[in-house]
Enzyme design. Structure first.
Site, PDB file in Angstrom:
ATOM      1  N   ASP A 258       0.976 -11.511  -7.617  1.00  7.23           N
ATOM      2  CA  ASP A 258       2.450 -10.806  -8.108  1.00  7.23           C
ATOM      3  C   ASP A 258       2.214  -9.369  -7.389  1.00  7.23           C
ATOM      4  O   ASP A 258       1.167  -9.201  -7.212  1.00  7.23           O
ATOM      5  CB  ASP A 258       2.853 -10.685  -9.613  1.00  7.23           C
ATOM      6  CG  ASP A 258       4.129 -10.193 -10.473  1.00  7.23           C
ATOM      7  OD1 ASP A 258       5.316 -10.176  -9.427  1.00  7.23           O
ATOM      8  OD2 ASP A 258       4.041  -9.361 -11.018  1.00  7.23           O
ATOM      9  N   GLU A 300       3.378 -11.513  -3.252  1.00  3.16           N
ATOM     10  CA  GLU A 300       4.632 -11.046  -3.447  1.00  3.16           C
ATOM     11  C   GLU A 300       5.092  -9.285  -3.515  1.00  3.16           C
ATOM     12  O   GLU A 300       4.358  -8.575  -3.641  1.00  3.16           O
ATOM     13  CB  GLU A 300       5.048 -11.047  -4.979  1.00  3.16           C
ATOM     14  CG  GLU A 300       6.492 -10.632  -5.516  1.00  3.16           C
ATOM     15  CD  GLU A 300       6.986  -9.961  -6.306  1.00  3.16           C
ATOM     16  OE1 GLU A 300       8.480 -10.025  -6.711  1.00  3.16           O
ATOM     17  OE2 GLU A 300       5.747  -9.186  -7.426  1.00  3.16           O
TER      18      GLU A 300
HETATM   19  C1  GLC Z   1       7.139  -8.715  -9.487  1.00  3.13           C
HETATM   20  C2  GLC Z   1       7.609 -10.160 -10.263  1.00  3.13           C
HETATM   21  C3  GLC Z   1       9.144  -9.404 -11.443  1.00  3.13           C
HETATM   22  C4  GLC Z   1       7.895  -8.889 -12.028  1.00  3.13           C
HETATM   23  C5  GLC Z   1       7.285  -7.755 -11.156  1.00  3.13           C
HETATM   24  C6  GLC Z   1       6.408  -7.096 -12.674  1.00  3.13           C
HETATM   25  O1  GLC Z   1       7.672  -8.508  -8.791  1.00  3.13           O
HETATM   26  O2  GLC Z   1       9.026 -11.164  -9.389  1.00  3.13           O
HETATM   27  O3  GLC Z   1       9.982 -10.222 -12.205  1.00  3.13           O
HETATM   28  O4  GLC Z   1       9.112  -7.988 -12.874  1.00  3.13           O
HETATM   29  O5  GLC Z   1       6.386  -8.153 -10.452  1.00  3.13           O
HETATM   30  O6  GLC Z   1       5.390  -8.225 -13.164  1.00  3.13           O
END
Ligand code: GLC
Length: 619
Positions: A258, A300
């Site tokens: 993430d 991500e």
């Molecule tokens: C990523 C997730 C999101 C979350 C963020 C903080 O972007 O997809 O939903 O708020 O991380 O962990």
């Protein structure tokens, strides 16, 4: 296979440690002790990895590049309440053709507000509301038996403020205070703020939180209860690797890392996408490739197109196996609003390193941020600021001619800037058409929904469907009555899975059934065309008609290419076959979804409203 002793594993690691040590010492010069500890962590993980997983490891991660993989992401609680009940839902995925499920945060989360589980309290346990580790392992085994792989979320940038490390820090243990960015005064926080951006400028402004109990400041880039981990401390990296390998050894096939651009911080920078982030990821990749070679890393990184691609790393130093194709997602919505396919067809084409793959999608649990390439917009004759404002209003549904229904996310009243929330179906017009009982608009909305799905399901990469979109689920406005959610409009598109809609799938003219049927047919088509012949090269085509988008795909061991043509407009469109002949395409072609035949000897081909073709050469 004889199990190696732990010492033998260690000796093997010693032989191959050069590469890894270069990366490690780049981040942590002179930290030999920490590096030795890391090797011990790896040796333990390899030693503990079970026989079945080691057998699976022999195939490596080839599966990410095979054309059969089709993903779906879901929140377990919203989909099936808990993991035990998810265990009984294999049939649903099998029916649709899903082969990879991304379970959004399932690890033990903060009690109370927790950013949809992205505030993790304990990385070693499953959230008690969903089950426990034993059930999770059973679930993985059951899904594997049906050929379905499991992806799990690993929140690596921050822990929640009730994680043991954070609690120990609050107790005054300096060892754990050094796991975070903690300061006695606001001097450093203020210096950081000068150059840092804000992720949640409205719902969680600022990048630091003052801790009354400790009289200290802690860095919290996201929500105040999400404490940023301090990766400049080698102990943090070692701990996070231990957890990574622990998750891998539970049997998961993919680990979603993430918010990767944020993991390294440096005073005087914007603390995003720093070179050290790449070194951290290269270390993750080297370690997973040795300790759990069948496990893929999904990064991500929702940043600018030219930056996202860097997180694949290079052929020499790989990072993530897969990344979200966020730029393509944004361009889909851009072209859907404008009916202008040039937005996509002029997207810069980046070469993806071998053994790496895009995750293509149209919606997920987050908002749509309009991260468009301004230079590219200008070259098409659009004013980037005015155009962004147009998209924001269009998907909010405030423009008179907008078919869309959505909400603003992170609206800034000063700059009027915002992102947009909403489900695929509502943003694509289904909600408005149903509400206004407009049969003509309903037909167009259904066609648009199918087109959007076709745009990412038939694209080279792994398609990832956001659970509920296959049923045309509409926005859910009930989040506004929940005090833990009402400030965050992303809950608009995070509703309970509509099992009652699944019962309507036999009602032929029900919109839910029509959307589902369309998505299912696309998945089947994808497997038919690419299952044994994954795309090896994909070329974007340019046509005289700006409403039309084309891709020419060269498939593994297929002599003739596959041709995709999409119409982004609700009007019929003509494509001059001279536009195709320029690419050397002639003869008769078969449309694989509908079965109709097209002859490029004609002067024009006609595409109906939102029609798309997947064409195979006949003769
Ligand atoms: C990523 C997730 C999101 C979350 C963020 C903080 O972007 O997809 O939903 O708020 O991380 O962990």
């Amino acid at each position: 296979m004889n199990k190696l002793t732990k010492q033998e594993v260690r000796d093997t690691l010693d032989l191959m440690d050069q590469d890894l040590s270069v990366d490690y010492y780049r981040l942590y010069p002179n930290e030999q002790g920490a590096f030795e500890q890391l090797k011990e962590i790896m040796a333990t993980a390899i030693y503990q990895r079970n026989k079945a997983l080691k057998l699976q490891d022999e195939q490596g991660v080839n599966w990410v590049n095979d054309g059969n993989t089709v993903g779906m992401m879901l929140y377990v609680d919203l989909f099936s309440e808990d993991l035990s009940q998810l265990m009984d839902k294999v049939w649903y995925f099998k029916n649709l053709g899903i082969t990879l499920i991304h379970l959004m945060p399932v690890l033990e989360k903060r009690v109370g507000e927790n950013d949809g589980g992205y505030a993790v309290k304990n990385y070693l346990e499953i959230d008690p509301s969903l089950g426990n580790m034993a059930i999770f392992e059973k679930l993985i085994a059951k899904y594997h038996l049906s050929g379905i792989r499991i992806c799990i979320d690993y929140v690596i940038n921050h822990t929640s403020n009730d994680h043991t490390w954070a609690l120990n820090a609050i107790k005054g243990e300096t060892k754990y205070q050094d796991y975070f960015y903690m300061y006695d005064t606001d001097e450093r926080p203020k210096a950081f703020e000068k150059t840092m951006n804000q992720v949640f400028p409205n719902v969680a402004p600022g990048n630091f939180t003052f801790l009354n109990a400790l009289q200290k400041w802690v860095m919290t880039t996201f929500y105040p209860f999400q404490w940023d981990l301090n990766y400049s401390n080698p102990q943090v990296l070692n701990e996070m690797i231990t957890i990574l390998l622990n998750l891998a050894n539970k049997g998961v096939d993919m680990i979603r890392l993430d918010a990767i651009p944020y993991v390294w911080k440096s005073l005087g920078s914007d603390c995003r996408n720093l070179p050290e982030v790449h070194t951290v990821l290269a270390i993750f990749r080297k370690i997973i490739s040795v300790c759990a070679p069948s496990v893929a890393l999904l990064g991500e990184a929702i940043v600018e197109p030219q930056t996202i691609i860097t997180y694949f790393g290079s052929e020499e130093s790989s990072e993530c196996h897969s990344l979200y194709n966020a730029s393509y997602m944004v361009e889909i919505w851009n072209s859907i609003a404008t009916r202008d396919a040039r937005h996509i067809s002029h997207m810069p084409q980046y070469r993806v390193p071998s053994k790496s793959v895009w995750i293509n999608y149209a919606r997920c649990h987050d908002d749509i941020g309009w991260g468009l390439d301004n230079g590219h917009l200008r070259s098409l004759g659009f004013d980037p600021h005015a155009h962004k404002m147009y998209l924001i209003d269009f998907y909010l549904g405030s423009l008179k001619d907008s078919f869309s229904r959505g909400e603003l996310y992170e609206y800034n009243p000063q700059s009027l800037d915002a992102r947009n929330s909403g489900t695929l179906a509502s943003l694509a017009g289904l909600e408005r058409a149903l509400k206004e009982k407009d049969r003509y608009q309903l037909e167009l909305a259904l066609k648009r929904i199918e087109l959007i799905h076709a745009l990412f399901i038939l694209k080279s990469g792994i398609p990832m469907i956001y659970s509920g979109d296959e049923l045309g689920t509409l926005n859910d406005y009930t989040y506004k009555t929940d005090s833990h959610k009402s400030h965050d409009s992303r809950w608009l598109h995070r509703s309970k899975f509509a099992w009652n809609d699944v019962e309507k799938l036999n009602e032929v003219s029900n919109p839910v059934a029509l959307v589902y049927k369309g998505v299912k047919a696309l998945i089947a088509l994808r497997k038919l065309i690419y299952g044994n012949h994954p795309v090896v090269q994909e070329e974007t085509m340019h046509f005289g008609n700006s409403h039309l988008l084309g891709f020419l795909q060269h498939l593994k061991s297929e002599e003739t290419p596959t041709l995709l043509i999409y119409n982004f407009s609700e009007d019929r469109q003509w494509l001059y076959t001279s536009d195709l002949k320029r690419y050397g395409l002639n003869g008769k072609w078969l449309e694989m979804l509908q079965g109709k035949r097209l002859d490029f000897a004609e002067n024009t081909l006609i595409l109906g409203p939102y029609e798309f073709f997947l064409l195979k050469f006949e003769n």
